[in-house]
Scaffold this motif. Structure first.
Motif, PDB file in Angstrom:
ATOM      1  N   THR A 122       0.816  -1.219   0.000  1.00  0.00           N
ATOM      2  CA  THR A 122       0.000   0.000   0.000  1.00  0.00           C
ATOM      3  C   THR A 122       0.846   1.263   0.000  1.00  0.00           C
ATOM      4  O   THR A 122       0.303   2.366  -0.124  1.00  0.00           O
ATOM      5  N   ASP A 123       2.178   1.131   0.105  1.00  0.00           N
ATOM      6  CA  ASP A 123       3.048   2.318   0.054  1.00  0.00           C
ATOM      7  C   ASP A 123       2.806   3.114  -1.227  1.00  0.00           C
ATOM      8  O   ASP A 123       2.894   4.348  -1.223  1.00  0.00           O
ATOM      9  N   GLY A 124       2.528   2.408  -2.320  1.00  0.00           N
ATOM     10  CA  GLY A 124       2.310   3.090  -3.587  1.00  0.00           C
ATOM     11  C   GLY A 124       1.088   3.986  -3.577  1.00  0.00           C
ATOM     12  O   GLY A 124       0.967   4.881  -4.427  1.00  0.00           O
ATOM     13  N   PHE A 125       0.192   3.763  -2.622  1.00  0.00           N
ATOM     14  CA  PHE A 125      -1.030   4.564  -2.535  1.00  0.00           C
ATOM     15  C   PHE A 125      -0.913   5.702  -1.525  1.00  0.00           C
ATOM     16  O   PHE A 125      -1.907   6.371  -1.220  1.00  0.00           O
ATOM     17  N   LEU A 152      -6.982   3.532  -3.720  1.00  0.00           N
ATOM     18  CA  LEU A 152      -6.731   2.167  -3.249  1.00  0.00           C
ATOM     19  C   LEU A 152      -8.003   1.330  -3.321  1.00  0.00           C
ATOM     20  O   LEU A 152      -7.975   0.173  -3.767  1.00  0.00           O
ATOM     21  N   ILE A 153      -9.120   1.909  -2.923  1.00  0.00           N
ATOM     22  CA  ILE A 153     -10.398   1.197  -2.985  1.00  0.00           C
ATOM     23  C   ILE A 153     -10.767   0.882  -4.433  1.00  0.00           C
ATOM     24  O   ILE A 153     -11.235  -0.223  -4.751  1.00  0.00           O
ATOM     25  N   LYS A 154     -10.549   1.840  -5.326  1.00  0.00           N
ATOM     26  CA  LYS A 154     -10.843   1.603  -6.751  1.00  0.00           C
ATOM     27  C   LYS A 154      -9.966   0.470  -7.289  1.00  0.00           C
ATOM     28  O   LYS A 154     -10.449  -0.403  -8.031  1.00  0.00           O
ATOM     29  N   PHE A 155      -8.704   0.480  -6.921  1.00  0.00           N
ATOM     30  CA  PHE A 155      -7.797  -0.580  -7.338  1.00  0.00           C
ATOM     31  C   PHE A 155      -8.301  -1.940  -6.853  1.00  0.00           C
ATOM     32  O   PHE A 155      -8.374  -2.902  -7.625  1.00  0.00           O
ATOM     33  N   MET A 156      -8.676  -2.009  -5.570  1.00  0.00           N
ATOM     34  CA  MET A 156      -9.159  -3.265  -4.998  1.00  0.00           C
ATOM     35  C   MET A 156     -10.428  -3.736  -5.708  1.00  0.00           C
ATOM     36  O   MET A 156     -10.578  -4.923  -6.020  1.00  0.00           O
ATOM     37  N   GLY A 157     -11.333  -2.802  -5.958  1.00  0.00           N
ATOM     38  CA  GLY A 157     -12.578  -3.155  -6.629  1.00  0.00           C
ATOM     39  C   GLY A 157     -12.356  -3.681  -8.038  1.00  0.00           C
ATOM     40  O   GLY A 157     -12.983  -4.657  -8.456  1.00  0.00           O
ATOM     41  N   ASP A 158     -11.444  -3.025  -8.767  1.00  0.00           N
ATOM     42  CA  ASP A 158     -11.152  -3.453 -10.141  1.00  0.00           C
ATOM     43  C   ASP A 158     -10.539  -4.850 -10.151  1.00  0.00           C
ATOM     44  O   ASP A 158     -10.895  -5.694 -10.989  1.00  0.00           O
ATOM     45  N   ILE A 194      -1.937  -8.181  -0.364  1.00  0.00           N
ATOM     46  CA  ILE A 194      -1.869  -6.736  -0.125  1.00  0.00           C
ATOM     47  C   ILE A 194      -1.203  -6.529   1.227  1.00  0.00           C
ATOM     48  O   ILE A 194      -1.712  -6.974   2.252  1.00  0.00           O
ATOM     49  N   GLU A 195      -0.055  -5.856   1.226  1.00  0.00           N
ATOM     50  CA  GLU A 195       0.712  -5.673   2.467  1.00  0.00           C
ATOM     51  C   GLU A 195       0.834  -4.197   2.810  1.00  0.00           C
ATOM     52  O   GLU A 195       1.130  -3.374   1.941  1.00  0.00           O
ATOM     53  N   GLY A 196       0.602  -3.867   4.079  1.00  0.00           N
ATOM     54  CA  GLY A 196       0.767  -2.477   4.514  1.00  0.00           C
ATOM     55  C   GLY A 196       0.244  -2.253   5.915  1.00  0.00           C
ATOM     56  O   GLY A 196      -0.609  -2.992   6.404  1.00  0.00           O
ATOM     57  N   ILE A 197       0.737  -1.206   6.554  1.00  0.00           N
ATOM     58  CA  ILE A 197       0.349  -0.932   7.941  1.00  0.00           C
ATOM     59  C   ILE A 197      -1.115  -0.526   8.049  1.00  0.00           C
ATOM     60  O   ILE A 197      -1.716  -0.663   9.111  1.00  0.00           O
ATOM     61  N   LEU A 208     -16.676   1.912   1.372  1.00  0.00           N
ATOM     62  CA  LEU A 208     -16.029   0.615   1.557  1.00  0.00           C
ATOM     63  C   LEU A 208     -14.704   0.770   2.290  1.00  0.00           C
ATOM     64  O   LEU A 208     -14.058   1.818   2.229  1.00  0.00           O
ATOM     65  N   LEU A 209     -14.293  -0.298   2.985  1.00  0.00           N
ATOM     66  CA  LEU A 209     -12.981  -0.379   3.592  1.00  0.00           C
ATOM     67  C   LEU A 209     -12.086  -1.245   2.719  1.00  0.00           C
ATOM     68  O   LEU A 209     -12.573  -2.109   1.985  1.00  0.00           O
ATOM     69  N   VAL A 210     -10.769  -1.046   2.829  1.00  0.00           N
ATOM     70  CA  VAL A 210      -9.830  -1.894   2.092  1.00  0.00           C
ATOM     71  C   VAL A 210     -10.058  -3.356   2.453  1.00  0.00           C
ATOM     72  O   VAL A 210     -10.083  -4.238   1.600  1.00  0.00           O
TER      73      VAL A 210
END
Length: 309
Positions: A122-125, A152-158, A194-197, A208-210
């Protein structure tokens, strides 16, 4: 064992006993060295005892999920949607999330059916530094408000909807910024990690939540004092290596400070930023994870908790 606990708890020996006896580890010492993060101590024995059973467990869940998708599509008389099985990995800065994610990716990809496994951090977001500075929150990088959650949510949804190609922004730890114009293409993986703090956080900026897109979630846990120590040790190593590069965002500030100043600086950053983020935003999400891996001072995982509910 507490019958009324929401978790089934395993010590390392119990967990290691769950791996398939006919499955042998194909990961070599050299490959493990490539997967390990800076200042990370992970042995082949740890991979055998902890990650091999975990890989088998996740593979069972992923196959069951794909079968459920097939049965659902059959019932609805529609074509089966290629929807990846998504795994979220969360935890503090310096706790070892990246190493865990890379190990799982490597091991899952070597499974019986050789699934395609992708990994995105998720650093990229994170918002670019210029945006963080404009918002006046550069010193809160890594806090929930520093992420472009809508993207990030749009990415996950796609990805979850089976879109053939989805682009993820790329982050450079050397430049300490999102790399403008560089993207990673995700093409319908069987499994996506998907990795991130921030992956289990519940602060809502969108409907929506990630974590709503996760099929399985893992929290890497450890005592705060251990994590602080790992962070300081990592900072010391970075001062001797990455920070020496003139391309490093931190070159001018930290490349030439001495050992004592390095330790003092790292502890101050931990206290002012990372510890605060841990207590306010990360640690409270631990109970939302499906699986908790508890690390000891030597980085070894000695306790595993699996949610029953």
């Amino acid at each position: 064992m507490n019958l009324y606990s929401p978790y089934i708890e395993f010590n390392r020996k119990e967990w290691a006993g769950l791996k398939e006896h006919q499955v042998t580890l194909t990961l070599t010492e050299a490959e493990l060295e490539q997967l390990k993060g800076l200042n990370e101590e992970v042995s082949i024995q740890e991979v055998e005892d902890v990650y091999l059973p975990l890989t088998h467990f996740i593979d069972l869940y992923a196959r069951a999920s794909r079968e459920l998708d097939r049965l659902t599509a059959s019932f609805m008389k529609k074509e089966t949607l290629h929807s990846p099985y998504i795994i979220g990995i969360g935890g503090s800065v310096a706790v070892g999330k990246s190493t865990a994610a890379r190990l799982l990716q490597a091991l899952l990809a070597r499974g019986k059916n050789k699934p395609k496994v992708d990994l995105v951090t998720t650093d990229g977001f994170l918002y670019p530094n210029a945006v963080l500075q404009e918002k006046g929150i550069m010193n809160r990088k890594g806090f929930p408000e520093s992420y472009d959650i809508k993207s990030l949510i749009k990415f996950m949804g796609d990805v979850k909807s089976g879109k053939p190609e989805v682009q993820a922004p790329v982050y450079s730890h050397l430049a300490y910024d999102v790399i403008q114009g560089e993207e990673k293409t995700i093409c319908q993986p069987d499994i996506l990690i998907i990795e991130g703090i921030n992956v289990l956080q519940v602060k809502r900026e969108t409907p929506l939540l990630v974590s709503d897109f996760f099929d399985f979630s893992i929290y890497i846990d450890a005592e705060e004092e251990h994590i602080r120590h790992w962070y300081v040790e990592r900072f010391k190593l970075l001062r001797q290596t990455a920070f020496q590069s003139k391309d490093s965002f931190f070159h001018q500030r930290f490349a030439n400070i001495n050992e004592e100043e390095t330790i003092e600086t790292a502890n101050q950053i931990w206290q002012d930023i990372n510890a605060k983020n841990l207590h306010e935003n990360i640690l409270p999400t631990k109970g939302r994870a499906r699986l908790i891996l508890k690390k000891e001072a030597d980085h070894s995982i000695q306790q595993i908790q699996l949610r029953k509910l």
